[in-house]
Design an enzyme around this catalytic site. Structure first.
Site, PDB file in Angstrom:
ATOM      1  N   LYS A  71      46.319   3.713  50.862  1.00 31.59           N
ATOM      2  CA  LYS A  71      46.549   2.744  51.955  1.00 31.59           C
ATOM      3  C   LYS A  71      47.836   3.054  52.713  1.00 31.59           C
ATOM      4  O   LYS A  71      47.841   3.092  53.948  1.00 31.59           O
ATOM      5  CB  LYS A  71      46.585   1.335  51.367  1.00 31.59           C
ATOM      6  CG  LYS A  71      46.772   0.236  52.397  1.00 31.59           C
ATOM      7  CD  LYS A  71      46.512  -1.118  51.836  1.00 31.59           C
ATOM      8  CE  LYS A  71      47.381  -1.641  50.767  1.00 31.59           C
ATOM      9  NZ  LYS A  71      47.971  -0.949  49.727  1.00 31.59           N
ATOM     10  N   THR A  73      49.451   5.939  52.763  1.00 34.32           N
ATOM     11  CA  THR A  73      49.261   7.238  53.408  1.00 34.32           C
ATOM     12  C   THR A  73      48.485   7.085  54.711  1.00 34.32           C
ATOM     13  O   THR A  73      48.814   7.707  55.733  1.00 34.32           O
ATOM     14  CB  THR A  73      48.512   8.182  52.452  1.00 34.32           C
ATOM     15  OG1 THR A  73      49.209   8.249  51.212  1.00 34.32           O
ATOM     16  CG2 THR A  73      48.410   9.585  53.025  1.00 34.32           C
ATOM     17  N   ARG A  94      56.557  -1.898  53.241  1.00 37.23           N
ATOM     18  CA  ARG A  94      57.499  -2.509  52.313  1.00 37.23           C
ATOM     19  C   ARG A  94      58.367  -1.459  51.631  1.00 37.23           C
ATOM     20  O   ARG A  94      58.044  -0.276  51.617  1.00 37.23           O
ATOM     21  CB  ARG A  94      56.742  -3.288  51.229  1.00 37.23           C
ATOM     22  CG  ARG A  94      55.971  -4.475  51.731  1.00 37.23           C
ATOM     23  CD  ARG A  94      55.084  -5.043  50.636  1.00 37.23           C
ATOM     24  NE  ARG A  94      54.052  -4.091  50.225  1.00 37.23           N
ATOM     25  CZ  ARG A  94      53.341  -4.185  49.124  1.00 37.23           C
ATOM     26  NH1 ARG A  94      53.545  -5.191  48.300  1.00 37.23           N
ATOM     27  NH2 ARG A  94      52.421  -3.294  48.833  1.00 37.23           N
ATOM     28  N   LYS A 105      53.024   3.223  38.610  1.00 32.86           N
ATOM     29  CA  LYS A 105      52.424   3.228  39.938  1.00 32.86           C
ATOM     30  C   LYS A 105      52.979   4.337  40.822  1.00 32.86           C
ATOM     31  O   LYS A 105      52.287   4.905  41.647  1.00 32.86           O
ATOM     32  CB  LYS A 105      52.646   1.872  40.625  1.00 32.86           C
ATOM     33  CG  LYS A 105      52.002   1.769  42.014  1.00 32.86           C
ATOM     34  CD  LYS A 105      52.230   0.389  42.607  1.00 32.86           C
ATOM     35  CE  LYS A 105      51.608   0.277  43.988  1.00 32.86           C
ATOM     36  NZ  LYS A 105      52.334   1.104  44.980  1.00 32.86           N
ATOM     37  N   ALA A 273      51.856  -7.950  46.042  1.00 36.31           N
ATOM     38  CA  ALA A 273      50.723  -8.762  46.490  1.00 36.31           C
ATOM     39  C   ALA A 273      49.969  -9.401  45.336  1.00 36.31           C
ATOM     40  O   ALA A 273      49.225 -10.356  45.542  1.00 36.31           O
ATOM     41  CB  ALA A 273      49.764  -7.925  47.326  1.00 36.31           C
ATOM     42  N   PHE A 301      47.817  -3.915  47.888  1.00 30.91           N
ATOM     43  CA  PHE A 301      46.596  -3.884  47.092  1.00 30.91           C
ATOM     44  C   PHE A 301      45.353  -4.085  47.958  1.00 30.91           C
ATOM     45  O   PHE A 301      45.345  -3.742  49.143  1.00 30.91           O
ATOM     46  CB  PHE A 301      46.676  -4.894  45.947  1.00 30.91           C
ATOM     47  CG  PHE A 301      47.748  -4.561  44.940  1.00 30.91           C
ATOM     48  CD1 PHE A 301      47.762  -3.332  44.308  1.00 30.91           C
ATOM     49  CD2 PHE A 301      48.745  -5.464  44.620  1.00 30.91           C
ATOM     50  CE1 PHE A 301      48.745  -3.014  43.378  1.00 30.91           C
ATOM     51  CE2 PHE A 301      49.730  -5.158  43.695  1.00 30.91           C
ATOM     52  CZ  PHE A 301      49.724  -3.925  43.074  1.00 30.91           C
ATOM     53  N   PHE A 381      39.055  13.400  50.774  1.00 32.86           N
ATOM     54  CA  PHE A 381      39.471  14.313  49.722  1.00 32.86           C
ATOM     55  C   PHE A 381      38.632  15.590  49.829  1.00 32.86           C
ATOM     56  O   PHE A 381      37.490  15.559  50.301  1.00 32.86           O
ATOM     57  CB  PHE A 381      39.250  13.693  48.340  1.00 32.86           C
ATOM     58  CG  PHE A 381      40.321  12.721  47.906  1.00 32.86           C
ATOM     59  CD1 PHE A 381      41.063  12.943  46.758  1.00 32.86           C
ATOM     60  CD2 PHE A 381      40.586  11.575  48.642  1.00 32.86           C
ATOM     61  CE1 PHE A 381      42.042  12.052  46.358  1.00 32.86           C
ATOM     62  CE2 PHE A 381      41.558  10.674  48.241  1.00 32.86           C
ATOM     63  CZ  PHE A 381      42.298  10.911  47.092  1.00 32.86           C
ATOM     64  N   TRP A 409      46.297  13.253  55.001  1.00 30.56           N
ATOM     65  CA  TRP A 409      47.036  13.746  53.833  1.00 30.56           C
ATOM     66  C   TRP A 409      47.246  15.253  53.960  1.00 30.56           C
ATOM     67  O   TRP A 409      48.336  15.760  53.716  1.00 30.56           O
ATOM     68  CB  TRP A 409      46.271  13.424  52.541  1.00 30.56           C
ATOM     69  CG  TRP A 409      47.080  13.701  51.300  1.00 30.56           C
ATOM     70  CD1 TRP A 409      47.849  12.816  50.607  1.00 30.56           C
ATOM     71  CD2 TRP A 409      47.202  14.955  50.617  1.00 30.56           C
ATOM     72  NE1 TRP A 409      48.447  13.437  49.538  1.00 30.56           N
ATOM     73  CE2 TRP A 409      48.067  14.748  49.519  1.00 30.56           C
ATOM     74  CE3 TRP A 409      46.666  16.228  50.821  1.00 30.56           C
ATOM     75  CZ2 TRP A 409      48.413  15.772  48.640  1.00 30.56           C
ATOM     76  CZ3 TRP A 409      47.019  17.258  49.953  1.00 30.56           C
ATOM     77  CH2 TRP A 409      47.886  17.024  48.867  1.00 30.56           C
TER      78      TRP A 409
END
Length: 555
Positions: A71, A73, A94, A105, A273, A301, A381, A409
């Site tokens: 998210k 990225t 954030r 994480k 969140a 999230f 991906f 990415w």
């Protein structure tokens, strides 16, 4: 494959004064922290307050899985891509908490060629905002115990002190403590504990305040506990609000940094969140909107937690109105939602993608329920097959939603230009934003509305004492507050192993907390903890300095 940290270290960063100039800011409008980061001054924010606002784009995602969704990225890649196609865009995200960084994480600066830099600084102490929040929070805690020690003029019932301490680290041993032991000189013994800083009401207040005066007013309204007559006691009653504001004066100013492609990004605030409202600060978002045509922001999230709180809490309290939403998914995560184990994700399985799209579809329905247009961004991906992508597109076509394949990415902003163009088209289609419930709805009914409408539970349940507490707060004048659901991020239910799109489950509300200063009520559901623990093998075991003094293992 080049790692994220190597890509970040190779970045050709511009001086932060040049990034500020791109936004029309002068040297006096920023407070540099070194050469590559700065804060926007209070005076600059005040001067910008009358400017018209640009368009606000919310990036959210399906429920997180160990396969990853990307998210942040995608937020960065979309911001870079909008600038590439000629739109003046700024990114708002954030700050990272130390707890997850040293736990499991990882960081929160994007990845690959869609990153915000300086990544290492952002994932460590950055500009010290979290330390200021921790200090302000714990100053209030110290002043509570000090007031009781010196005679308790306010007649605080020490059994009903609700204000706990915080620290920015995962530490389960601090969840419940006996404090003040050791005799008269150490104060009155009582039971208390710690939460993680990102769950602090001070964090929420900093992220929802409009200016320094509003910040101090909100800090003063914090309810720290109750008297023997069960009357609320506030931070203002203790005389703590002024000193807390002083500690937060610099932290309140948004942080300006840049992407790998030298586009502006505001990184400020960091409530989780799953236990808080999960959005960057209101002042950062408003400042960006007054300096840009498009602002790309994210909510933590999955959309059920992050987007709902962004829309029902931040947008309600801050007067924001998003123009569109981007819902991020990966083929790998959809296959996990379709019942495929992580070890087997490398094998093609279009049917599992279709099964997993039930989770995606639930989020699409929820976001449309807010009156917002939705676009699905497939974070691509290398292992994604044509059949699997076709399965996703077929599902979305049946739901009237466009899919944009994004390769940010691997390719940076160039790989997300199709996504950017689709977002511009989506914005032009118009929105009719509205919240899930009105201010006037009773607190318990607000909780049930979110649980049934967003989480598709059959109902929410709580002990009579919880319902009674909500009714007491309504009588005290807090009934118009929105509610913040604290629950697992991994499922629509409170069972983190229940993926896909479950329905008919029960949401157990075990506790409610009043954030009188922030302006919302927190409903703690299931087994969620406001002080996380470290995993069996925390990332901290692998974080060190190499022989050249560079950090290893942080990301």
């Amino acid at each position: 494959m080049t790692s994220d940290i190597r890509i970040a270290r190779a970045a050709n960063k511009k001086p932060i004064t040049e990034i500020a100039a791109m936004l029309g800011l002068e040297v006096g409008d920023i407070l540099p922290y070194g050469h590559d980061k700065a804060k926007i001054t209070h005076d600059a924010m005040a001067r910008l307050s009358d400017r018209p606002a640009g368009r606000l784009i919310l990036v959210t995602a399906i429920n997180p899985t160990p396969a990853g969704e990307g998210k942040t990225t995608t937020t960065v890649g979309l911001g870079d891509a909008l600038n590439r196609i000629g739109k003046r865009a700024t990114i708002c995200i954030r700050e990272a908490s130390l707890g997850p960084n040293f736990g499991m994480k990882g960081g929160a600066a994007g990845g690959g060629y869609a990153q915000i830099v300086p990544m290492e600084d952002m994932n460590l102490h950055f500009t010290g905002d979290f330390h200021a929040i921790t200090s302000a929070h714990n100053l209030l805690a110290a002043m509570i115990d000090n007031h009781v020690h010196w005679g308790n003029e306010l007649q605080i019932d020490t059994r009903r002190i609700t204000w706990r301490r915080v620290m920015d680290m995962n530490d389960r041993a601090l969840r419940d403590l006996a404090q003040g032991l050791g005799g008269v000189s150490n104060g009155f013994p009582r039971q208390s504990g710690f939460d993680i800083t990102v769950a602090s009401e001070v964090m929420a207040i900093l992220c929802l305040s409009s200016d320094l005066a509003d910040l101090q007013d909100r800090l003063g309204r914090i309810v720290i506990g109750y008297t023997w007559e069960r009357q609320p006691v506030t931070a203002r009653d203790l005389g703590a609000d002024g000193a807390m504001t002083v500690l937060l004066k610099d932290a309140f100013q948004p942080n300006l940094v840049q992407t790998l492609e030298n586009n502006p990004a505001f990184v400020h605030g960091g409530p989780f969140a799953n236990i808080a409202h999960g959005c960057n600060s209101l002042v950062a978002t408003r400042t960006a909107l007054r300096l840009s045509d498009y602002v790309v922001t994210e909510a933590g999230f999955g959309a059920d937690l992050g987007a709902e709180k962004f829309l029902d809490i931040k947008c309600r309290l801050g007067g924001l109105s998003p123009s569109a939403t981007v819902l991020v998914a990966t083929i790998r995560a959809l296959k996990m939602n379709g019942g495929i184990a992580k070890a087997d994700l490398g094998s093609e399985d279009a049917k599992a993608v279709t099964r997993g799209c039930a989770n995606l579809g639930r989020h699409i329905e929820n976001l449309r329920g807010f009156g917002l247009p939705v676009l699905v961004a497939l974070n691509h991906f290398d292992g994604d097959t044509e059949a699997e992508i076709a399965a996703l597109k077929d599902y979305c076509a049946q739901h009237g939603v466009k899919v944009a394949i994004a390769r940010h990415w691997a390719e940076g902003g160039a790989g997300a230009e199709d996504l950017a163009r689709a977002v511009v088209d989506l914005v032009e289609s118009g929105a009719d934003f509205h919240t899930t419930y009105p201010d006037s709805m009773p607190l318990w009914q607000k909780i049930e509305t979110i649980c049934t409408r967003i989480y598709r539970a059959s109902h929410a349940e709580a002990a009579p004492s919880v319902r009674e507490q909500l009714e007491q707060w309504e009588r005290a004048g807090y009934g118009n507050f929105p509610v913040c659901i604290a629950k697992t991020q991994y499922s629509f239910s409170t069972d983190p192993t229940l993926r896909g799109a479950p329905e008919g489950h029960v949401i157990p509300v075990r506790e409610v907390r009043l954030n009188a200063g922030a302006g919302f009520v927190v409903a703690i559901c299931g087994e969620i903890m406001t002080m996380p623990g470290l995993p069996r093998r925390p990332a901290a075991e692998s974080i060190r300095l190499d022989s050249d003094g560079q950090i290893e293992g942080l990301f």
